[in-house]
Design an enzyme around this catalytic site. Structure first.
Site, PDB file in Angstrom:
ATOM      1  CB  CYS A  35      -0.944   0.011   1.198  1.00 49.95           C
ATOM      2  SG  CYS A  35      -0.093   0.117   2.768  1.00 49.95           S
ATOM      3  CG  ASP A  37      -0.437   3.477   3.881  1.00 50.48           C
ATOM      4  OD1 ASP A  37      -0.350   4.214   2.886  1.00 50.48           O
ATOM      5  OD2 ASP A  37      -1.509   3.068   4.332  1.00 50.48           O
ATOM      6  CB  CYS A  60      -4.938   4.027   5.175  1.00 49.96           C
ATOM      7  SG  CYS A  60      -4.688   2.774   6.425  1.00 49.96           S
ATOM      8  CB  CYS A 104      -3.622  -0.591   9.003  1.00 47.37           C
ATOM      9  SG  CYS A 104      -4.443  -0.715   7.398  1.00 47.37           S
TER      10      CYS A 104
HETATM   11 FE1  FES Z   1      -1.649   0.323   4.268  1.00 45.74          FE
HETATM   12 FE2  FES Z   1      -3.484   0.977   5.958  1.00 45.74          FE
HETATM   13  S1  FES Z   1      -3.718   0.725   3.811  1.00 45.74           S
HETATM   14  S2  FES Z   1      -1.375   0.728   6.348  1.00 45.74           S
END
Ligand code: FES
Length: 142
Positions: A35, A37, A60, A104
């Site tokens: 993702c 992040d 996110c 996450c």
């Molecule tokens: Fe990747 Fe939440 S979508 S940490």
């Protein structure tokens, strides 16, 4: 209706412990390659007790909520107790997360472990953190 619990929304809207820390004793950097992040988590440690924790998350809403929760949970704990905080415990404390967002909370657990690992490395002591626990786990992302 939102798929998120009230607690997740509360921590997303008003996250606790946000920001950089001046002279942290340990800094964790982790990211999820799928993702994209990124999470940074800072700790202050005195006599093996985590006295303060802060974070910066580029990610996110669930990543922000889990960072907020994990930094709340870890304050006042000793290192051994802190290492026992699992992603599951963080997700549960938030009233649960949708399955697709569980990674996450994995990021939040890893950010904490990475900060503890850094703390030990800075002290020149062997780290109690299992390197396997810090591996980016692509399988947690659906
Ligand atoms: Fe990747 Fe939440 S979508 S940490």
């Amino acid at each position: 209706m939102s798929q998120y619990s009230d607690k997740v929304m509360e921590h997303f809207r008003h996250p606790h412990n946000v920001g950089e820390m001046d002279k942290p004793d340990g800094t964790g950097h982790v990211g999820n390659p799928v993702c994209g992040d990124i999470m940074e988590l800072y700790i202050k440690v005195k006599d093996e007790i985590i006295t303060d924790a802060k974070f910066k998350t580029f990610g996110c809403g669930a990543a922000i909520a889990t960072s907020s929760m994990v930094t709340d949970m870890v304050k006042g704990k000793n290192i051994k107790e802190a290492l026992e905080i699992s992603n599951k415990a963080v997700a549960e404390a938030l009233g649960g997360l949708p399955a697709i967002k569980l990674h996450c909370s994995v990021l939040a657990e890893q950010a904490l472990k990475s900060a503890i690992d850094d703390y030990y490395k800075k002290q020149g002591k062997p780290s109690p953190v299992n390197p396997e626990d810090l591996k980016e786990d692509e399988h947690t992302h659906e």
